[in-house]
Design a protein around this motif. Structure first.
Motif, mmCIF file in Angstrom:
data_model
loop_
_atom_site.group_PDB
_atom_site.id
_atom_site.type_symbol
_atom_site.label_atom_id
_atom_site.label_comp_id
_atom_site.label_asym_id
_atom_site.label_seq_id
_atom_site.Cartn_x
_atom_site.Cartn_y
_atom_site.Cartn_z
ATOM 1 N N ALA A 89 -6.833 -8.606 -10.714
ATOM 2 C CA ALA A 89 -7.637 -9.838 -11.369
ATOM 3 C C ALA A 89 -8.932 -9.094 -12.071
ATOM 4 O O ALA A 89 -9.730 -8.847 -11.030
ATOM 5 N N GLY A 90 -9.198 -9.283 -13.154
ATOM 6 C CA GLY A 90 -10.548 -8.883 -13.812
ATOM 7 C C GLY A 90 -10.561 -7.415 -14.238
ATOM 8 O O GLY A 90 -11.703 -7.010 -14.743
ATOM 9 N N TRP A 132 3.509 -4.069 -9.527
ATOM 10 C CA TRP A 132 2.000 -4.017 -9.889
ATOM 11 C C TRP A 132 1.487 -2.838 -10.169
ATOM 12 O O TRP A 132 1.591 -1.695 -9.564
ATOM 13 N N ALA A 133 0.763 -2.730 -11.312
ATOM 14 C CA ALA A 133 0.262 -1.496 -11.843
ATOM 15 C C ALA A 133 -0.996 -1.444 -11.112
ATOM 16 O O ALA A 133 -1.687 -2.513 -10.991
ATOM 17 N N ALA A 134 -1.642 -0.142 -10.861
ATOM 18 C CA ALA A 134 -2.869 -0.239 -9.887
ATOM 19 C C ALA A 134 -3.571 1.122 -10.534
ATOM 20 O O ALA A 134 -3.168 2.174 -10.701
ATOM 21 N N GLU A 167 -9.009 2.932 -7.727
ATOM 22 C CA GLU A 167 -10.107 1.882 -7.036
ATOM 23 C C GLU A 167 -9.171 0.652 -6.368
ATOM 24 O O GLU A 167 -9.320 0.126 -5.162
ATOM 25 N N HIS A 168 -8.264 0.086 -7.055
ATOM 26 C CA HIS A 168 -7.332 -0.925 -6.518
ATOM 27 C C HIS A 168 -6.210 -0.813 -5.957
ATOM 28 O O HIS A 168 -5.548 -1.581 -5.437
ATOM 29 N N CYS A 169 -5.668 0.478 -5.779
ATOM 30 C CA CYS A 169 -4.357 0.549 -5.477
ATOM 31 C C CYS A 169 -4.232 0.249 -3.896
ATOM 32 O O CYS A 169 -3.214 -0.495 -3.410
ATOM 33 N N GLY A 170 -5.152 0.713 -2.970
ATOM 34 C CA GLY A 170 -4.951 0.459 -1.650
ATOM 35 C C GLY A 170 -5.068 -1.159 -1.388
ATOM 36 O O GLY A 170 -4.250 -1.598 -0.345
ATOM 37 N N PHE A 171 -6.013 -1.752 -2.079
ATOM 38 C CA PHE A 171 -6.076 -3.103 -2.034
ATOM 39 C C PHE A 171 -5.049 -3.860 -2.218
ATOM 40 O O PHE A 171 -4.627 -4.672 -1.514
ATOM 41 N N LEU A 172 -4.337 -3.642 -3.403
ATOM 42 C CA LEU A 172 -3.109 -4.414 -3.806
ATOM 43 C C LEU A 172 -1.796 -4.100 -2.905
ATOM 44 O O LEU A 172 -1.343 -5.010 -2.264
#
Length: 91
Positions: free
Chosen positions: A20-21, A46-48, A51-56
């Motif tokens: 998100a964002g 989900w595409a990542a 920076e956000h790959c690990g978070f997702l």
């Protein structure tokens, strides 16, 4: 059945991170499914971005969903349920 989300919605389009964002270019696919409602061959994506790959991925794993992170161009046909595999090993 395979993936249920087309990362390239328009020909030549660049996939954008699903966080998100975030509007960064995605380099990764976070392939997942909810084993309570989806068969092993139902893979959601989900595409990542970097920076956000690990978070997702961690977000989905915390809910005990099978997750496999791959490069943006690598398809995944099915995701096994790790809990079912462990339970079946004792038989």
């Amino acid at each position: 059945m395979g993936a249920t989300f087309d990362l390239f919605t328009e020909p030549g389009a660049t996939p954008i991170c699903s966080r998100a964002g975030c509007r960064s270019t995605a380099a990764w696919r976070v392939n997942w499914r909810n084993p309570r409602i989806h068969a092993a061959d139902r893979v959601k994506i989900w595409a990542a971005c970097d920076e956000h790959c690990g978070f997702l991925a961690d977000y989905l794993r915390s809910r005990s969903f099978p997750v496999r992170v791959t490069g943006i161009d690598e398809d995944v046909e099915a995701l096994d349920d790790p809990a079912a595999r462990v339970a079946g090993e004792g038989r």
